[in-house]
Design an enzyme around this catalytic site. Sequence first.
Site, mmCIF file in Angstrom:
data_model
loop_
_atom_site.group_PDB
_atom_site.id
_atom_site.type_symbol
_atom_site.label_atom_id
_atom_site.label_comp_id
_atom_site.label_asym_id
_atom_site.label_seq_id
_atom_site.Cartn_x
_atom_site.Cartn_y
_atom_site.Cartn_z
ATOM 1 N N ASN A 30 0.859 -1.184 0.000
ATOM 2 C CA ASN A 30 0.000 0.000 0.000
ATOM 3 C C ASN A 30 0.897 1.236 0.000
ATOM 4 O O ASN A 30 2.113 1.134 0.089
ATOM 5 C CB ASN A 30 -0.957 -0.024 1.194
ATOM 6 N N ARG A 31 0.299 2.409 -0.131
ATOM 7 C CA ARG A 31 1.083 3.629 -0.343
ATOM 8 C C ARG A 31 1.467 4.353 0.942
ATOM 9 O O ARG A 31 1.907 5.494 0.903
ATOM 10 C CB ARG A 31 0.330 4.558 -1.303
#
Length: 223
Positions: A30-31
């Site tokens: 994920n970011r």
Amino acid sequence: ELERDLVGRDILVTAGGTREPIDPVRFLGNRSSGKQGVALAQRAAERGADVTLLAANIEVPVPDNVHVVRVSSAEQLAAACAELAPRHDTIIMAAAVADFRPEHVQTGKIKKESTGEELTLTFKKNPDILRNMVATRVPGQTIVGFAAETEEDDAARLEIARAKIKRKGCDYLVLNRVGWDHGFGREETEVQVLNLEGDVVQEAVGDKTSVANAILDVVRARD
Ligand code: C5P
């Protein structure tokens, strides 16, 4: 700036985002950059706390005034949390943990020649670490969760956060908006802190260091 109001406190902060292995060279991630968790760890240490930073793939340098333990996957994060939690009076779960992991980790690299035009992966639910921390908490421990939500409507995000803190059972939940151009990886952020009753007890806007201070004020006020 010289207030050392967290002297004597032992604080565990998780930061970053987990990576769930697909094969030896690929992962599902994920970011989350880890900036907010690292800012929390750094500020808590500057305010006098003994801090352990549990870092999952963070993109920023680690502060030199904290103990650092590095992990990558949600299962590794869960194991490290279980081991470290009992000796901390405060646990701040800022890491973005994958809700699912690939059910089978391939032992060799998946080759495009080995499938047709589509590749199907199946996923298994990861343990909810925050809920497990709450279930196994030592008396007096303060546990803070995070909720990164994409809803644009403020009231809708708050409702989701109220339901979430009841489900998780933690003392406080830090709500922030994430999306293509909000939250993860950015310098500026905006959060609301809810208590278990669902009341907003703190709000903060600004860089992640000042937001960290505002969150730590809530943690400090509890004792
Ligand atoms: O349910 P959701 O992922 O939105 O909850 C976010 C909070 O729960 C964060 O504090 C995150 O660190 C934690 N979490 C966890 N284990 C999971 C998923 C989320 O501890 N498997």
